[in-house]
Design a protein around this motif. Structure first.
Motif, PDB file in Angstrom:
ATOM      1  N   TRP A 173      61.882 -95.554 -14.893  1.00  0.00           N
ATOM      2  CA  TRP A 173      62.701 -95.593 -13.675  1.00  0.00           C
ATOM      3  C   TRP A 173      63.611 -94.379 -13.667  1.00  0.00           C
ATOM      4  O   TRP A 173      64.420 -94.195 -14.572  1.00  0.00           O
ATOM      5  N   VAL A 174      63.467 -93.534 -12.660  1.00  0.00           N
ATOM      6  CA  VAL A 174      64.410 -92.439 -12.453  1.00  0.00           C
ATOM      7  C   VAL A 174      65.523 -92.964 -11.557  1.00  0.00           C
ATOM      8  O   VAL A 174      65.334 -93.192 -10.360  1.00  0.00           O
ATOM      9  N   ASP A 175      66.680 -93.186 -12.153  1.00  0.00           N
ATOM     10  CA  ASP A 175      67.848 -93.683 -11.417  1.00  0.00           C
ATOM     11  C   ASP A 175      68.657 -92.483 -10.938  1.00  0.00           C
ATOM     12  O   ASP A 175      69.350 -91.835 -11.718  1.00  0.00           O
ATOM     13  N   SER A 176      68.555 -92.202  -9.651  1.00  0.00           N
ATOM     14  CA  SER A 176      69.220 -91.028  -9.081  1.00  0.00           C
ATOM     15  C   SER A 176      70.735 -91.147  -9.076  1.00  0.00           C
ATOM     16  O   SER A 176      71.445 -90.154  -8.947  1.00  0.00           O
ATOM     17  N   GLY A 177      71.250 -92.371  -9.194  1.00  0.00           N
ATOM     18  CA  GLY A 177      72.686 -92.589  -9.066  1.00  0.00           C
ATOM     19  C   GLY A 177      73.103 -92.816  -7.630  1.00  0.00           C
ATOM     20  O   GLY A 177      74.278 -93.066  -7.349  1.00  0.00           O
TER      21      GLY A 177
END
Length: 211
Positions: free
Chosen positions: A60-64
């Motif tokens: 999971w790429v959590d962009s913020g």
């Protein structure tokens, strides 16, 4: 690895996504990875993949930049499906970039490309380098936008990694039915700042990302 991708796509065109996942792992190798952004209906492929291989790596790429209810959905899904998840974050925080006010508008193509590179593409390339998957599963579907009309269930990069979109030919109704039948969590409210319109691709699934 020598695989006739065209023939494979033809053979698996009408197969159930779970069978497609099994086939991909069988021919693609023992290091499968599922990517997710916890958008609506994301639990479908996550559930299917973990039923085939319960310790499959989930990235999971959590962009913020996700909304609070998206994070709540993510945590519920992680807990219910017992996901073996690796979370990757950008090297620049959303706050440092300027927060919501700094998100480019749909017509700002160059700015959007830079934004996507910082908050999605670079972290995902890092994930691919570290996880080094032999098979990459996505929840990409053909009907989601016109840019995907030339794609198919299977593709392969120059390094031999097999990319697999097991629900590529499923409709939203198919996905909804699976969620209901398997009592999966879901969340309809979602915003991806790297894709400000339905027709926009962030670059992750564009031709050339896998080299």
């Amino acid at each position: 690895m020598s695989i006739d991708i065209k023939k494979l796509n033809e053979e698996m065109r009408h197969a159930h996504p779970s069978e497609i996942i099994k086939k991909a792992i069988e021919i693609g190798g023992d290091r499968p990875m599922v990517s997710t952004n916890f958008r609506p209906l994301e639990a479908v492929v996550l559930d299917m993949a973990t039923k085939v291989k319960n310790d499959v790596t989930v990235v999971w790429v959590d962009s913020g930049y996700m909304m609070p209810h998206t994070y709540a959905f993510a945590e519920k899904t992680i807990e219910q499906l017992k996901l073996n998840i690796d979370v990757y974050v950008p090297k620049m925080t959303a706050a440092r970039f300027g927060g919501d006010a700094a998100i480019p508008q749909p017509e700002q193509e160059e700015e959007l490309a830079t934004f996507a590179e910082i908050f999605k593409l670079e972290p995902f390339r890092r994930a691919l380098a570290e996880v080094n998957p032999s098979v990459w599963f996505t929840s990409l579907r053909q009907e989601q936008n016109q840019n995907r009309s030339t794609m198919d269930i299977f593709d392969m990069d120059a390094n031999g990694m097999l990319k697999c979109n097991p629900v590529f030919y499923w409709t939203e109704a198919d996905m909804e039915a699976y969620v209901q039948e398997n009592q999966l969590p879901d969340e309809k409210r979602y915003f991806d700042p790297t894709k400000p319109s339905l027709s926009h691709e962030c670059g992750l699934h564009k031709s050339g990302f896998l080299k």
